[in-house]
Design a protein around this motif. Structure first.
Motif, short mmCIF file in Angstrom:
data_model
loop_
_atom_site.label_atom_id
_atom_site.label_comp_id
_atom_site.label_asym_id
_atom_site.label_seq_id
_atom_site.Cartn_x
_atom_site.Cartn_y
_atom_site.Cartn_z
N THR A 185 0.90 -1.19 0.09
CA THR A 185 -0.12 0.02 0.02
C THR A 185 1.05 1.41 -0.02
N TYR A 186 0.43 2.22 -0.69
CA TYR A 186 1.17 3.36 -0.89
C TYR A 186 0.36 4.63 -0.93
N PHE A 187 0.62 5.81 -0.98
CA PHE A 187 -0.13 7.04 -1.56
C PHE A 187 0.80 8.02 -2.20
N THR A 188 0.22 8.84 -3.06
CA THR A 188 1.08 9.84 -3.56
C THR A 188 0.55 11.16 -3.31
N VAL A 189 1.25 12.06 -3.35
CA VAL A 189 0.74 13.51 -3.42
C VAL A 189 1.36 14.30 -4.23
N GLU A 190 0.48 14.92 -5.12
CA GLU A 190 0.89 15.95 -6.07
C GLU A 190 0.67 17.41 -5.63
N ARG A 236 -3.45 17.22 -4.51
CA ARG A 236 -4.06 16.08 -4.77
C ARG A 236 -3.31 14.82 -4.53
N ILE A 237 -4.31 13.96 -3.57
CA ILE A 237 -3.68 13.03 -3.00
C ILE A 237 -4.51 11.65 -3.74
N ARG A 238 -3.72 10.46 -3.74
CA ARG A 238 -4.10 9.30 -4.70
C ARG A 238 -3.76 7.97 -3.68
N LEU A 256 -1.60 14.40 4.25
CA LEU A 256 -0.95 15.73 4.03
C LEU A 256 -0.34 16.24 5.06
N GLU A 257 -0.65 16.18 6.08
CA GLU A 257 0.34 16.60 7.03
C GLU A 257 1.77 15.67 7.30
N MET A 258 1.66 14.64 6.81
CA MET A 258 2.72 13.75 6.59
C MET A 258 3.53 14.01 5.49
N ALA A 259 2.95 14.35 4.52
CA ALA A 259 3.56 15.00 3.37
C ALA A 259 4.28 16.18 3.23
N GLU A 260 3.53 17.13 4.08
CA GLU A 260 4.07 18.62 4.42
C GLU A 260 5.51 18.57 5.51
N ASP A 303 7.09 22.63 -8.62
CA ASP A 303 5.89 21.52 -8.37
C ASP A 303 6.58 20.32 -7.72
N ALA A 304 5.99 19.51 -6.72
CA ALA A 304 6.52 18.35 -6.12
C ALA A 304 5.69 17.36 -6.00
#
Length: 441
Positions: free
Chosen positions: A105-110, A118-120, A133-137, A163-164
């Motif tokens: 399992t994984y998630f991506t953040v654009e 945007r999270i997928r 989102l908090e983790m990505a930030e 862009d990240a």
């Protein structure tokens, strides 16, 4: 070699063997666990690189999937094939292939510079969007393009516009597998050391058993021979004394009596050594006032010290008690004090000291005397049986000559109490130090 020495050698062998085996097993366990952790981290990094290059390509280049050119698709396929070739193992099997890791399992953040992130997620409900989102930030703010937090391993890339694109893998199961491997390695280490200890202990016991039996027979021989020598010595003394009664004293009869006395002393010392090499039995072992015994034993030497024109002092701490055999403590004190007076420099002094041991356990007996010529003497040989270095000891006549077994006897007695007698020479004074511990009742 006495029984105590053999047992000390056996214990030293067991400790050395366990240390060597422990180092080998720890090294193997470290290599296995470190190698597994390194392999897992390498494969995770390869997977993150692969996903970044494929899933984040369109976002970072600003194109949609339909706008991807045939050249880019060909380049992507070439890159994918290259990575699959790199992940191919030398032995033909790799449990960490890209196909297997793709099931995680994984998630991506654009996260564009302007606009909404945007999270997928690869699996619905794997994590709350706010938490993701908090983790990505936090990952993006760390400044490190690759890392991990807990069970999550992440990697991100940024384009020229800022862009990240971030991808984060949930590797909880893999971390648990590593922990299980470490736990089983620890259990294996304990079991291996336990089995090794039991085997080494059993085998070392069988190896030293003939040596212990031989030592016991030697001690028995010394005891029997000493008793057998007493009778002819008594006969020689009686005949010599009778000859003196009939014909008067002469130089020859006096010499014979002195040699008889010397042989009697030697026999007594041999018996004492043989007994000192035997384990103390429970008989006579009790709570003993060590201070009182050493004071009582040392006090009669005042007269001998005055005869030799030596100063004899004592500093004995009162009320030091420990479980001991009073007879052996008296013998040890008598041997050390007699040796100190016998070999003290003319006009010098002899000092006996007793103090409590470290943290109140046992005691420390020290006997010192003046010995100006002791700077370059090999003191280790002093405890060899029948060794005498008369010249270095400044022995002036036969009346001062010993048998060369007094210090050997003192060493054996000290070993019975769990210590090892040591020698120190400083500023013309030699000191024999004996640490003593309580015996078992």
């Amino acid at each position: 070699m006495d029984t105590q020495t053999i047992e000390r050698i056996r214990r030293h062998f067991i400790r050395s063997s366990m240390l060597a085996v422990g180092i080998v097993i720890l090294s193997l366990g470290f290599v296995v666990n470190a190698g597994q952790a390194f392999t897992v981290r390498l494969q995770i990094n390869e997977t993150l690189n692969y996903m970044i290059s494929h899933e984040g390509r369109d976002f970072l280049t600003g194109r949609s999937g339909s706008e991807t050119t045939q050249a880019e698709q060909a380049e992507s396929e070439t890159e994918m094939n290259r990575k699959e070739d790199l992940s191919r193992p030398l032995l033909g099997y790799n449990p960490f292939t890209l196909e297997r890791l793709s099931n995680f399992t994984y998630f991506t953040v654009e996260k564009p510079v302007s606009g909404t992130s945007r999270i997928r997620m690869s699996k619905e409900g794997m994590i709350e969007e706010e938490d993701a989102l908090e983790m990505a930030e936090a990952f993006l703010a760390s400044g490190s393009p690759r890392g991990f937090q807990g069970f999550y391993f992440y990697q991100y890339e940024k384009n020229a516009a800022g862009d990240a694109f971030l991808i984060c893998i949930d590797y909880q199961e893999g971390v648990y597998n590593l922990l299980r491997l470490f736990s089983w390695s620890l259990v294996g280490l304990i079991l291996a050391l336990t089995v090794t200890y039991l085997l080494v202990r059993a085998m070392s016991g069988r190896i030293v058993r003939p040596m212990i039996e031989n030592s016991r027979r030697q001690q028995q021989f010394i005891t029997n021979a000493s008793h057998e020598l007493k009778t002819p010595l008594a006969v020689i003394r009686s005949n010599t004394e009778l000859q003196e009664m009939l014909n008067g004293e002469s130089e020859w009869t006096q010499s014979t009596l002195k040699q008889v006395d010397r042989l009697n002393g030697l026999v007594q010392n041999l018996v004492m050594i043989a007994r000192s090499q035997e384990q103390e039995s429970s008989q006579g072992v009790e709570d003993t006032d060590i201070s009182a015994i050493i004071e009582e034993t040392a006090k009669p030497f005042d007269a001998l010290a005055q005869t030799e024109k030596l100063q004899f002092t004592r500093s004995i701490a009162p009320d030091i008690h420990m479980v001991a055999n009073g007879s052996s403590i008296r013998t040890l004190t008598s041997v050390l004090v007699d040796n100190a007076i016998k070999y003290c420099d003319a006009g010098g002094s002899v000092h006996v000291s007793l103090e409590a041991g470290h943290r109140g356990k046992g005691c420390l007996l020290s006997v010192s005397n003046f010995y100006a010529a002791g700077e370059n003497v090999d003191y280790t040989r002093f405890f060899e049986r029948f060794y005498r270095e008369d010249q270095s000891h400044h022995v002036d006549g036969p009346e001062k000559k010993g048998y060369g077994i007094g210090l050997s006897l003192a060493q054996n007695l000290c070993c019975l109490y769990g210590g090892t007698i040591s020698v120190r020479w400083k500023d013309g004074v030699i000191t024999f130090i004996c640490p003593l511990n309580s015996l078992k009742k």
